[in-house]
Design a protein around this motif. Structure first.
Motif, short mmCIF file in Angstrom:
data_model
loop_
_atom_site.label_atom_id
_atom_site.label_comp_id
_atom_site.label_asym_id
_atom_site.label_seq_id
_atom_site.Cartn_x
_atom_site.Cartn_y
_atom_site.Cartn_z
N ARG A 189 9.32 7.16 -9.87
CA ARG A 189 8.09 7.03 -10.65
C ARG A 189 6.97 6.44 -9.80
NH1 ARG A 189 5.92 2.95 -13.66
NH2 ARG A 189 7.71 1.61 -13.25
N LEU A 190 7.34 5.54 -8.89
CA LEU A 190 6.34 4.86 -8.06
C LEU A 190 6.09 5.58 -6.73
CD1 LEU A 190 7.39 1.14 -8.64
CD2 LEU A 190 5.35 2.29 -9.50
N ARG A 191 6.67 6.75 -6.55
CA ARG A 191 6.50 7.46 -5.28
C ARG A 191 5.03 7.70 -4.94
NH1 ARG A 191 6.54 12.83 -3.27
NH2 ARG A 191 7.60 12.96 -1.24
N PRO A 192 4.17 8.12 -5.90
CA PRO A 192 2.75 8.29 -5.55
C PRO A 192 2.10 6.99 -5.07
CG PRO A 192 3.25 9.36 -7.63
CD PRO A 192 4.44 8.53 -7.29
N VAL A 193 2.47 5.87 -5.68
CA VAL A 193 1.92 4.58 -5.28
C VAL A 193 2.38 4.25 -3.86
CG1 VAL A 193 1.80 2.11 -5.81
CG2 VAL A 193 1.87 3.79 -7.66
N ARG A 194 3.65 4.51 -3.60
CA ARG A 194 4.21 4.21 -2.28
C ARG A 194 3.53 5.05 -1.20
NH1 ARG A 194 8.85 5.31 -3.65
NH2 ARG A 194 9.33 7.20 -2.45
N VAL A 201 7.23 -0.64 1.07
CA VAL A 201 8.67 -0.53 1.30
C VAL A 201 9.45 -1.10 0.12
CG1 VAL A 201 10.58 -1.32 2.75
CG2 VAL A 201 8.46 -0.52 3.80
N SER A 202 8.94 -2.17 -0.46
CA SER A 202 9.65 -2.81 -1.58
C SER A 202 9.69 -1.94 -2.83
CB SER A 202 8.99 -4.15 -1.92
OG SER A 202 7.71 -3.96 -2.51
N LEU A 203 8.83 -0.92 -2.90
CA LEU A 203 8.81 -0.05 -4.07
C LEU A 203 9.94 0.97 -4.07
CD1 LEU A 203 4.97 0.63 -4.45
CD2 LEU A 203 6.39 -1.11 -5.56
N LYS A 204 10.67 1.04 -2.96
CA LYS A 204 11.83 1.92 -2.89
C LYS A 204 12.99 1.13 -2.29
CE LYS A 204 13.58 6.42 -1.43
NZ LYS A 204 13.33 7.66 -0.63
N PRO A 205 13.71 0.38 -3.13
CA PRO A 205 14.82 -0.42 -2.59
C PRO A 205 15.85 0.46 -1.91
CG PRO A 205 14.30 -1.05 -4.85
CD PRO A 205 13.55 0.21 -4.57
N ALA A 206 16.47 -0.11 -0.89
CA ALA A 206 17.53 0.61 -0.18
C ALA A 206 18.71 0.83 -1.11
CB ALA A 206 17.96 -0.17 1.05
N VAL A 212 -2.80 4.14 3.30
CA VAL A 212 -3.69 3.01 3.58
C VAL A 212 -3.24 2.32 4.87
CG1 VAL A 212 -4.45 0.74 2.79
CG2 VAL A 212 -4.35 2.66 1.18
N ALA A 213 -1.93 2.12 5.02
CA ALA A 213 -1.41 1.48 6.23
C ALA A 213 -1.76 2.29 7.48
CB ALA A 213 0.10 1.29 6.12
N ALA A 214 -1.65 3.62 7.38
CA ALA A 214 -1.99 4.47 8.52
C ALA A 214 -3.47 4.33 8.88
CB ALA A 214 -1.66 5.93 8.20
N LEU A 215 -4.32 4.23 7.88
CA LEU A 215 -5.74 4.04 8.14
C LEU A 215 -6.02 2.67 8.78
CD1 LEU A 215 -7.37 5.57 4.92
CD2 LEU A 215 -7.53 6.45 7.27
N ILE A 216 -5.26 1.67 8.39
CA ILE A 216 -5.43 0.35 9.00
C ILE A 216 -5.03 0.39 10.47
CG2 ILE A 216 -4.67 -2.06 8.97
CD1 ILE A 216 -4.30 -1.78 5.94
N VAL A 217 -3.94 1.10 10.77
CA VAL A 217 -3.54 1.27 12.17
C VAL A 217 -4.67 1.94 12.96
CG1 VAL A 217 -1.95 2.45 13.74
CG2 VAL A 217 -1.07 1.31 11.70
N LEU A 218 -5.23 3.00 12.38
CA LEU A 218 -6.35 3.68 13.04
C LEU A 218 -7.53 2.73 13.22
CD1 LEU A 218 -7.66 6.28 14.12
CD2 LEU A 218 -8.30 6.83 11.76
N GLY A 276 -0.88 3.60 -15.88
CA GLY A 276 0.21 2.70 -16.23
C GLY A 276 1.34 2.65 -15.22
N LEU A 277 1.08 3.07 -13.98
CA LEU A 277 2.12 3.05 -12.95
C LEU A 277 2.27 1.68 -12.30
CD1 LEU A 277 1.52 6.47 -11.13
CD2 LEU A 277 3.37 5.86 -12.71
N ILE A 278 1.29 0.81 -12.51
CA ILE A 278 1.30 -0.49 -11.85
C ILE A 278 1.47 -1.58 -12.89
CG2 ILE A 278 -0.08 -2.10 -10.48
CD1 ILE A 278 -1.42 0.30 -9.18
#
Length: 362
Positions: free
Chosen positions: A21-26, A192-197, A32-38, A130-132
């Protein structure tokens, strides 16, 4: 007994359903992280090309548009010609040369604005859908606030170079870089925390503690790298492994300034030596962590090996940057490498924190 057998099978299914369910958020947070790296890499290019002071005003809204006419270009150039960097270093610069440094700084600022929109608009959309939930919402709000603070810190850094000096303060540059990397690590950690191992393997508590220390030293090393960049210290002592003819420079040279603490931030020799020293410390910590993680086995061992490999590559890039006197291509690869090491250490720590604890074994 039936309950004990059912619970382990039910929990992963529930966790998997939440993760789906949270895959789009992840995925959004990864973007966003990739843009921060850039952003970090472009910021490094802005520093290496001495472009950071080419825009002398902070206009968060109207500054989005670059000069669109010859008159506007001349006006921007005239503002730059009033600051010490132009007067003392770039006097006689042509308009075309000014445009080159202007575009680097404008691109860096534009990318910051883009990151703000890429974060805010999907955040509001996911809230509406309502995903968050509340805990996640507070975490994401905190990330947005940190992003706004980073913009202010960026201008605080630039402002330090507009009067009485020809470049920005190394204190402020290192703060700006470190805050960007903290935001990057926090964004990755939330994603990463949105998809537990699945079925995480139990690990000893001391391995988590070790991973915390490893991540803290990575951040510290990035801060020290910011000081090196701010002082152009990488251009001063360009041999390795010796530094000014010594493995360890004489203490009298390392602490020539008074009070002694100023040497840690203002003495070019000391600043570069500290960056070298903590590179060795980080490499040793990464190796020790991998050897310790081998006892835990599984994914923890694989992640620890990856971190050690990345740190070793990053150390080699640092040496190449130094001995070749900071060519822009190698230097930017080195800065990019720092973000990759940071991401790997963050993911590793999040996964270890998710894993159940087990008693240490001899």
């Amino acid at each position: 007994m039936a309950l004990d057998q059912t619970f382990p099978a039910t929990a992963p299914r529930a966790a998997t359903g939440a993760a789906d369910r949270l895959r789009p958020v992840r995925l959004w947070l990864y973007a966003v992280a990739a843009l921060i790296v850039l952003m970090v890499v472009v910021g490094g290019a802005t520093r290496l090309t001495e472009s950071g002071l080419s825009i002398t005003e902070w206009k968060p809204v109207t500054g989005t548009l670059p000069p669109l006419s010859d008159a506007q270009w001349q006006a921007e150039f005239e503002k730059y010609r009033q600051i010490p960097q132009y007067v003392q270093i770039n006097r006689g610069m042509s308009l075309d040369e000014f445009k080159y440094i202007f575009w680097w700084e404008w691109g860096h600022r534009l990318l910051g604005r883009i990151i703000g929109f890429v974060f805010l608009l999907p955040f509001l959309f996911f809230l509406w859908r309502g995903l968050i939930d509340r805990p996640l919402g507070w975490k994401l709000t905190g990330l947005f606030v940190l992003g706004g603070l980073q913009g202010a810190v960026g201008w605080w850094m630039v402002a330090s170079g507009l009067v009485n000096r020809v470049d920005v303060s190394q204190y402020r540059l290192a703060t700006h870089l470190t805050l960007a990397c903290i935001i990057l690590a926090a964004t990755v950690a939330v994603a990463v925390s949105l998809k537990p191992a699945r079925a995480p393997q139990a690990v000893p508590a001391w391995l988590r503690t070790n991973a915390h220390i490893l991540l803290a030293v990575v951040v510290l090393q990035i801060f020290l790298g910011g000081l090196v960049a701010g002082l152009d210290a990488g251009l001063t002592y360009t041999t390795w492994p010796l530094m000014d003819g010594h493995l360890v420079p004489p203490m009298a040279n390392l602490f020539v300034q008074q009070p002694a603490w100023r040497n840690l931030f203002e003495n070019v020799l000391t600043v570069q030596f500290n960056h070298r020293l903590f590179a060795y410390v980080l490499l040793a910590l990464a190796l020790g962590h991998y050897l310790a993680a081998r006892r835990a086995g599984g994914a923890a061992r694989q992640r620890a090996l990856l971190i050690f490999g990345l740190v070793a590559c990053q150390a080699m890039l640092g040496i190449l940057t130094l001995i070749h006197q900071v060519p822009i291509d190698i230097a930017l690869t080195h800065q990019f490498g720092a973000t990759i090491v940071l991401i790997a250490a963050t993911v590793h720590l999040v996964r270890l924190r998710e894993a159940p604890a087990r008693e240490a074994t001899r």
